[in-house]
Design a protein around this motif. Structure first.
Motif, PDB file in Angstrom:
ATOM      1  N   LEU A 141       0.827  -1.216   0.000  1.00 45.84           N
ATOM      2  CA  LEU A 141       0.000   0.000   0.000  1.00 45.84           C
ATOM      3  C   LEU A 141       0.857   1.259   0.000  1.00 45.84           C
ATOM      4  O   LEU A 141       0.364   2.349  -0.317  1.00 45.84           O
ATOM      5  N   ARG A 149      -0.129  -0.186  -5.718  1.00 40.13           N
ATOM      6  CA  ARG A 149      -0.975   0.222  -4.590  1.00 40.13           C
ATOM      7  C   ARG A 149      -2.438  -0.115  -4.867  1.00 40.13           C
ATOM      8  O   ARG A 149      -3.153  -0.621  -4.002  1.00 40.13           O
ATOM      9  N   LEU A 202      -4.683  -2.726  -2.697  1.00 44.87           N
ATOM     10  CA  LEU A 202      -5.861  -2.189  -2.020  1.00 44.87           C
ATOM     11  C   LEU A 202      -7.126  -2.942  -2.419  1.00 44.87           C
ATOM     12  O   LEU A 202      -8.021  -3.170  -1.595  1.00 44.87           O
ATOM     13  N   LEU A 231      -5.286   1.365   6.014  1.00 42.07           N
ATOM     14  CA  LEU A 231      -5.933   1.731   4.752  1.00 42.07           C
ATOM     15  C   LEU A 231      -6.275   3.217   4.685  1.00 42.07           C
ATOM     16  O   LEU A 231      -6.421   3.778   3.593  1.00 42.07           O
ATOM     17  N   LEU A 233      -4.763   5.804   2.222  1.00 36.98           N
ATOM     18  CA  LEU A 233      -5.114   5.674   0.808  1.00 36.98           C
ATOM     19  C   LEU A 233      -6.323   6.535   0.440  1.00 36.98           C
ATOM     20  O   LEU A 233      -6.553   6.838  -0.727  1.00 36.98           O
TER      21      LEU A 233
END
Length: 443
Positions: free
Chosen positions: A78, A86, A90, A107, A110
């Motif tokens: 990530l 990425r 994800l 997370l 992101l």
């Protein structure tokens, strides 16, 4: 010859990335999937250095499917400098559903990724977590240090989980202020038409809301209203039954007409509970149009599909349906004489026998190959139809343009549609009981 796992991995990776190999690429891909975690970083490197779209596609497919004991193995990717790595890493968390909440803290960054596609993927991952992600997202909304991009994406994720009901009073107030500002400068866009809508010759929005038993109107831009209609019509996966008919988009007055996108709870449940839904749908439309025309003098219903060529319309005047046409039921289901708005056109189910003339012309155009672009092809094809005396085929949007308003042409250059008032999202009986459907909408 027996190979060590490292040798097997290297061999499979070479075959996967070799477009000239006689071995079908799915064979090394499946081998890498079984190898699992040891293939994670080599595959990420192969994806980041892919020299062709085909190799990139193969690496993405394989990387996303590795058999790993712990989904947390993907977390280091990530932070990879390559966007596609990425994005792929994800995507694996999105399919974990509620279980991905264990990785929510990792997370969260992101949601503020520089790449819009990755931010959208992050939103989907948090949506899949469901209500357990709401407190985390609300915390992000209250932390200015996270930056405007991540806070905006967190808001989108909140709306995706619970719709407007998941937003705080502060966020709702901010959204309403933004709506008022955008309404002042909004340039109408062509609406994406895939579904059905009603049209009544009235600028009295309150009367229209009452006629459809709608309440709690929330002012929205045309863009937001159209987004809600398309979202509610097409995002069926995992949707609870009442969400399919929870809200309706009622347009501002357009050249004196108000358009209603969506159906009432009563109409929807009547169709879905019927033994023959398609037959009952036609009855419901005709009855609704007749009732509306008693209230407003006239009422129309139009339908378009962007996939299978379906188109339909219903025209009612003074309490009576004077014309109903459905391209898929044209032989048996049509009602009323051909309407003046259909004059000079072929109906979608009609054809004209031109012998071999049109086929020969199409063969000639096809043989021209790359010498013609798409626009030139259709221009010459249309001219050939005119030369052969073949009328144009009319669809619901053509009938709407002649009789009321074509919402698919609002943003066409040169369009002069008069717009007054504000469009609203209004709740049906189901919506007033259960609330707005989940899902983020375009502002």
């Amino acid at each position: 010859m027996d190979e060590t796992p490292t040798a097997e991995l290297a061999s499979a990776l070479d075959l996967l990335c070799d477009e000239g190999s006689p071995v079908e690429w799915s064979v090394p891909a499946e081998a890498l999937v079984r190898i699992g975690e040891p293939a994670l970083f080599p595959l990420a490197d192969a994806l980041a250095s892919a020299r062709s779209p085909e190799v990139e596609r193969r690496a993405v497919w394989t990387l996303a499917r590795l058999e790993v004991a712990d989904r947390g193995s993907y977390l280091p990717l990530l932070r990879h400098p390559h966007a596609e790595v990425r994005h792929t890493a994800l995507s694996t968390f999105k399919f974990q559903g509620e279980a991905a909440i264990d990785y929510a803290d990792q997370l969260m960054p992101l949601l503020g990724d520089p790449e819009a596609d990755i931010r959208r993927q992050a939103v989907l991952a948090f949506q899949a977590m469901g209500g357990s992600a709401v407190p985390l997202l609300e915390r992000l909304r209250r932390q200015p240090a996270t930056g405007p991009r991540i806070r905006a994406t967190a808001l989108e994720a909140l709306a995706g989980i619970g719709g407007p009901n998941a937003l705080s009073d502060r966020d709702l107030a901010a959204w309403r202020r933004l709506t008022r500002i955008k309404q002042l400068v909004e340039v109408p866009e062509n609406l994406h038409l895939c579904g059905s809508w009603f049209a009544v010759p009235s600028v009295d929005q309150a009367a229209v809301l009452a006629a459809f038993d709608l309440g709690d109107p929330e002012p929205v831009t045309l863009r937001t209203g159209a987004s809600a209609w398309n979202h509610d019509s097409h995002h069926w996966h995992g949707k609870r039954p009442h969400e399919r008919c929870a809200r309706v988009f009622v347009s501002p007055a357009l050249d004196g007409w108000t358009l209603v996108f969506g159906d009432s709870s009563q109409d929807t449940h009547r169709v879905e509970d019927a033994d023959d839904p398609e037959a009952v749908r036609g009855e419901v439309v005709r009855e609704r149009c007749a009732d509306l025309s008693r209230r407003f003098g006239a009422a129309h219903w139009y339908g378009m599909s962007c996939g299978d060529g379906w188109t339909a319309w219903c025209i009612a005047e003074d309490g009576e349906v004077v014309r109903f046409y459905d391209a898929f039921e044209a032989e048996e289901g049509a009602l009323g004489a051909r309407h003046p708005a259909e004059s000079g056109c072929l109906l979608p189910h009609e054809t004209v026998d031109t012998g071999d003339a049109l086929d020969s012309f199409l063969d000639e155009l096809s043989n021209a190959g790359d010498q013609l672009d798409v626009e030139d092809f259709y221009s010459r094809y249309a001219q050939a139809r005119r030369d052969l005396g073949i009328p144009d085929t009319c669809y619901a949007t053509d009938i709407a343009a002649r009789l009321s308003v074509d919402p698919g042409s609002l943003g066409t250059p040169g369009a002069r549609t008069r717009i007054s008032g504000s469009g609203v999202l209004a709740l049906t009986a189901c919506g007033r009981r259960y609330g707005h459907p989940a899902g983020a909408l375009k502002a």
